[in-house]
Write a protein that holds these residues in place. Structure first.
Motif, PDB file in Angstrom:
ATOM      1  N   PRO A  34       1.050  -1.463  -0.062  1.00 38.13           N
ATOM      2  CA  PRO A  34       0.061  -0.049   0.358  1.00 38.13           C
ATOM      3  C   PRO A  34       1.058   1.409  -0.040  1.00 38.13           C
ATOM      4  CG  PRO A  34       0.352  -1.408   2.305  1.00 38.13           C
ATOM      5  CD  PRO A  34       0.998  -2.128   1.355  1.00 38.13           C
ATOM      6  N   HIS A  35       2.202   1.330   0.257  1.00 38.43           N
ATOM      7  CA  HIS A  35       2.571   2.361   0.460  1.00 38.43           C
ATOM      8  C   HIS A  35       4.496   1.424  -0.261  1.00 38.43           C
ATOM      9  CE1 HIS A  35       0.446   4.503   2.835  1.00 38.43           C
ATOM     10  NE2 HIS A  35       0.412   3.721   3.147  1.00 38.43           N
ATOM     11  N   GLU A  36       5.072   3.211  -0.384  1.00 33.65           N
ATOM     12  CA  GLU A  36       6.749   2.643  -1.839  1.00 33.65           C
ATOM     13  C   GLU A  36       7.209   2.297  -0.088  1.00 33.65           C
ATOM     14  OE1 GLU A  36       9.885   4.999  -3.485  1.00 33.65           O
ATOM     15  OE2 GLU A  36       7.913   5.890  -3.732  1.00 33.65           O
ATOM     16  N   PRO A  37       7.917   0.704  -0.559  1.00 33.35           N
ATOM     17  CA  PRO A  37       9.172   0.358   0.738  1.00 33.35           C
ATOM     18  C   PRO A  37       9.799   2.052   0.926  1.00 33.35           C
ATOM     19  CG  PRO A  37       9.020  -0.704  -1.148  1.00 33.35           C
ATOM     20  CD  PRO A  37       8.125   0.784  -1.553  1.00 33.35           C
ATOM     21  N   PHE A  38      10.101   2.366   2.269  1.00 35.12           N
ATOM     22  CA  PHE A  38      10.834   2.881   2.428  1.00 35.12           C
ATOM     23  C   PHE A  38      12.239   1.945   3.163  1.00 35.12           C
ATOM     24  CE2 PHE A  38      12.869   5.786   6.037  1.00 35.12           C
ATOM     25  CZ  PHE A  38      12.778   6.883   5.680  1.00 35.12           C
ATOM     26  N   GLY A  39      13.590   2.187   2.049  1.00 35.96           N
ATOM     27  CA  GLY A  39      14.113   1.647   2.134  1.00 35.96           C
ATOM     28  C   GLY A  39      15.365   1.814   3.376  1.00 35.96           C
ATOM     29  N   PRO A  40      15.822   2.368   3.538  1.00 33.21           N
ATOM     30  CA  PRO A  40      16.791   3.196   5.103  1.00 33.21           C
ATOM     31  C   PRO A  40      16.331   2.499   6.157  1.00 33.21           C
ATOM     32  CG  PRO A  40      16.498   4.700   3.199  1.00 33.21           C
ATOM     33  CD  PRO A  40      15.792   4.224   3.179  1.00 33.21           C
ATOM     34  N   ALA A  41      15.190   2.599   6.604  1.00 29.84           N
ATOM     35  CA  ALA A  41      14.147   2.237   7.287  1.00 29.84           C
ATOM     36  C   ALA A  41      14.255   0.479   7.654  1.00 29.84           C
ATOM     37  CB  ALA A  41      12.611   2.408   7.705  1.00 29.84           C
ATOM     38  N   LEU A  42      13.970  -0.125   6.210  1.00 31.02           N
ATOM     39  CA  LEU A  42      13.615  -1.743   6.042  1.00 31.02           C
ATOM     40  C   LEU A  42      16.122  -2.248   6.213  1.00 31.02           C
ATOM     41  CD1 LEU A  42      11.656  -2.163   2.952  1.00 31.02           C
ATOM     42  CD2 LEU A  42      11.617  -2.861   5.408  1.00 31.02           C
ATOM     43  N   ALA A  43      16.803  -1.694   5.712  1.00 31.17           N
ATOM     44  CA  ALA A  43      17.706  -1.188   5.738  1.00 31.17           C
ATOM     45  C   ALA A  43      18.255  -1.700   6.938  1.00 31.17           C
ATOM     46  CB  ALA A  43      18.328  -0.792   4.998  1.00 31.17           C
ATOM     47  N   ALA A  44      17.745  -0.780   8.355  1.00 32.14           N
ATOM     48  CA  ALA A  44      18.031  -0.743   9.660  1.00 32.14           C
ATOM     49  C   ALA A  44      17.808  -1.997   9.903  1.00 32.14           C
ATOM     50  CB  ALA A  44      17.379   0.401   9.564  1.00 32.14           C
ATOM     51  N   GLY A  45      16.949  -2.423   9.645  1.00 32.35           N
ATOM     52  CA  GLY A  45      16.542  -3.776   9.812  1.00 32.35           C
ATOM     53  C   GLY A  45      17.226  -5.285   9.652  1.00 32.35           C
ATOM     54  N   GLY A  46      17.913  -4.983   8.574  1.00 34.61           N
ATOM     55  CA  GLY A  46      18.344  -6.220   8.468  1.00 34.61           C
ATOM     56  C   GLY A  46      18.025  -6.367   7.283  1.00 34.61           C
ATOM     57  N   LEU A  47      17.077  -5.913   5.773  1.00 32.71           N
ATOM     58  CA  LEU A  47      16.640  -6.267   4.912  1.00 32.71           C
ATOM     59  C   LEU A  47      17.709  -4.832   3.778  1.00 32.71           C
ATOM     60  CD1 LEU A  47      14.709  -8.393   2.946  1.00 32.71           C
ATOM     61  CD2 LEU A  47      12.868  -6.521   3.529  1.00 32.71           C
ATOM     62  N   PRO A  48      18.025  -4.864   3.288  1.00 35.72           N
ATOM     63  CA  PRO A  48      18.513  -4.044   2.074  1.00 35.72           C
ATOM     64  C   PRO A  48      18.073  -3.437   1.100  1.00 35.72           C
ATOM     65  CG  PRO A  48      19.765  -5.817   1.586  1.00 35.72           C
ATOM     66  CD  PRO A  48      18.720  -6.167   3.405  1.00 35.72           C
ATOM     67  N   LEU A  49      18.158  -2.573   0.422  1.00 37.56           N
ATOM     68  CA  LEU A  49      17.131  -2.010  -0.604  1.00 37.56           C
ATOM     69  C   LEU A  49      17.543  -3.037  -1.941  1.00 37.56           C
ATOM     70  CD1 LEU A  49      15.093   0.512  -1.822  1.00 37.56           C
ATOM     71  CD2 LEU A  49      17.382   1.684  -1.830  1.00 37.56           C
ATOM     72  N   GLU A  50      18.445  -2.760  -2.379  1.00 41.62           N
ATOM     73  CA  GLU A  50      18.967  -4.287  -3.310  1.00 41.62           C
ATOM     74  C   GLU A  50      18.347  -5.520  -3.087  1.00 41.62           C
ATOM     75  OE1 GLU A  50      22.917  -3.744  -0.738  1.00 41.62           O
ATOM     76  OE2 GLU A  50      21.104  -2.443  -1.449  1.00 41.62           O
ATOM     77  N   SER A  51      17.640  -6.152  -1.691  1.00 41.86           N
ATOM     78  CA  SER A  51      17.627  -7.258  -1.738  1.00 41.86           C
ATOM     79  C   SER A  51      15.543  -7.372  -2.124  1.00 41.86           C
ATOM     80  CB  SER A  51      17.241  -7.773  -0.538  1.00 41.86           C
ATOM     81  OG  SER A  51      17.406  -7.475   0.677  1.00 41.86           O
ATOM     82  N   LEU A  52      15.694  -6.175  -2.846  1.00 41.49           N
ATOM     83  CA  LEU A  52      14.141  -5.897  -2.571  1.00 41.49           C
ATOM     84  C   LEU A  52      13.417  -5.583  -3.934  1.00 41.49           C
ATOM     85  CD1 LEU A  52      12.827  -3.405   0.176  1.00 41.49           C
ATOM     86  CD2 LEU A  52      12.470  -5.864   0.316  1.00 41.49           C
ATOM     87  N   LEU A  53      12.002  -6.339  -4.329  1.00 41.76           N
ATOM     88  CA  LEU A  53      11.350  -6.518  -5.766  1.00 41.76           C
ATOM     89  C   LEU A  53      10.429  -5.941  -5.697  1.00 41.76           C
ATOM     90  CD1 LEU A  53      13.267 -10.331  -6.893  1.00 41.76           C
ATOM     91  CD2 LEU A  53      13.852  -7.846  -7.449  1.00 41.76           C
ATOM     92  N   TRP A  54       9.850  -5.081  -5.815  1.00 36.93           N
ATOM     93  CA  TRP A  54       8.906  -4.269  -5.692  1.00 36.93           C
ATOM     94  C   TRP A  54       8.029  -4.175  -6.898  1.00 36.93           C
ATOM     95  CZ3 TRP A  54       8.293   1.802  -5.686  1.00 36.93           C
ATOM     96  CH2 TRP A  54       6.958   2.418  -5.155  1.00 36.93           C
ATOM     97  N   VAL A  55       6.776  -4.827  -6.634  1.00 38.82           N
ATOM     98  CA  VAL A  55       6.117  -5.048  -7.800  1.00 38.82           C
ATOM     99  C   VAL A  55       4.663  -4.757  -7.921  1.00 38.82           C
ATOM    100  CG1 VAL A  55       4.521  -6.822  -9.274  1.00 38.82           C
ATOM    101  CG2 VAL A  55       6.840  -7.297  -8.025  1.00 38.82           C
ATOM    102  N   ARG A  56       4.558  -3.192  -8.857  1.00 38.26           N
ATOM    103  CA  ARG A  56       3.487  -2.308  -8.874  1.00 38.26           C
ATOM    104  C   ARG A  56       2.245  -2.790  -9.272  1.00 38.26           C
ATOM    105  NH1 ARG A  56       5.506   3.279  -9.423  1.00 38.26           N
ATOM    106  NH2 ARG A  56       3.005   3.963  -8.292  1.00 38.26           N
ATOM    107  N   ALA A  57       1.515  -3.147  -8.995  1.00 38.74           N
ATOM    108  CA  ALA A  57      -0.165  -3.928  -9.820  1.00 38.74           C
ATOM    109  C   ALA A  57      -1.524  -3.416  -9.058  1.00 38.74           C
ATOM    110  CB  ALA A  57       0.029  -5.624  -9.342  1.00 38.74           C
TER     111      ALA A  57
END
Length: 278
Positions: free
Chosen positions: A89-112
């Motif tokens: 429902p929202h655009e993933p916020f990369g810095p916060a996810l990276a702080a939790g161990g999920l780096p931005l380059e490891s995300l595949l965001w599919v907009r549909a």
């Protein structure tokens, strides 16, 4: 002659027979959730691999990342493969996810936006061996469509989470594990286990609804906002000043101050969005 039923004691139960009043096995591999209290109530001690886990929310914007982020970060770290986000429902916020161990380059965001497109993208991601986990928002998914996703996850042993509205709770679901998340007081999340291989859970589990860093920042902000008690040294002289005349030049910039305050307030609300994991 009437036959009397003979109760089977736990010690006399045949091997491999699961009793409905006991927590069953996962029936396959699991991934730890990162929450000790939740793992203790999940069959196999974690999220099931190769099975559908359905998460019901009161609204799509309700907090979700604090519950799933530890497991998704571990899946990426172990398999060195990305996580597919289908229709968040929202655009993933990369810095916060990276702080939790999920780096931005490891995300595949599919907009549909369309439901058929989301289902197709979810099924294709499950079939891809280069995807570590799939997190999809499918509010309009039907029973047959969920069964297809369950079969696709079982074939490839994928970690699959499907988010649906809480109003879908009475409907049938092929999910092996079914949870309902409800925001509670003090930023907590109440986790209701609606379906598992085991006895029903009478009370919901309380999990933190915010990440550790965000919770610490909010506590620090509340402490800084609290007025300090007035302290007057012994023998000090109190001088009262009329600040009305000094504040007049600032009145012209009141609109700018209001805009700055509004932007700070929006930032606080943005941190509570489900696409932010701080």
């Amino acid at each position: 002659m009437r036959l009397q039923p003979v109760p089977i004691e736990p010690a006399d139960a045949p091997e491999g027979v699961w009793r409905g009043d006991e927590l069953g096995e996962a029936g396959g591999a699991t991934c730890p959730s990162g929450h000790a209290g939740l793992d203790a109530e999940l069959p196999g001690g974690g999220w099931p691999l190769g099975a559908l886990t359905e998460i019901l929310q009161p609204e799509a914007e309700a907090p979700l990342w604090p519950v799933l982020l530890p497991a998704l970060a571990q899946a990426v770290s172990v398999r060195r493969q990305p996580v597919a986000l289908i229709g968040p429902p929202h655009e993933p916020f990369g810095p916060a996810l990276a702080a939790g161990g999920l780096p931005l380059e490891s995300l595949l965001w599919v907009r549909a936006d369309a439901a058929p497109a989301r289902l197709w993208a979810c099924e294709q991601a499950l079939r891809c061996a280069e995807v570590a986990a799939v997190l999809a928002w499918l509010p309009q998914a039907r029973l047959g469509e969920l069964r297809r996703l369950q079969l696709a996850a079982a074939r490839h042993g994928a970690l699959l989470f499907v988010c649906r509205p809480a109003s879908a709770a009475p409907a049938a679901s092929p999910a092996r594990l079914r949870l309902r998340l409800q925001p509670g007081p003090d930023g907590q999340l109440d986790v209701h286990l609606l379906k598992r291989r085991g006895p029903p859970l009478d009370r919901p589990l309380a999990l933190p609804g915010r990440g550790g860093r965000l919770a610490g920042l909010l506590r620090a902000g509340r402490s800084a906002a609290e007025p300090l008690p007035p302290q007057r040294p012994a023998g000090a002289t109190v001088v009262r000043l009329d600040l009305r005349r000094a504040l007049r030049p600032v009145a012209a910039s009141s609109a700018a101050h209001a805009a700055i305050a509004a932007s700070h307030e929006e930032a606080v609300h943005a941190l509570d969005c489900p696409s932010v994991a701080a």
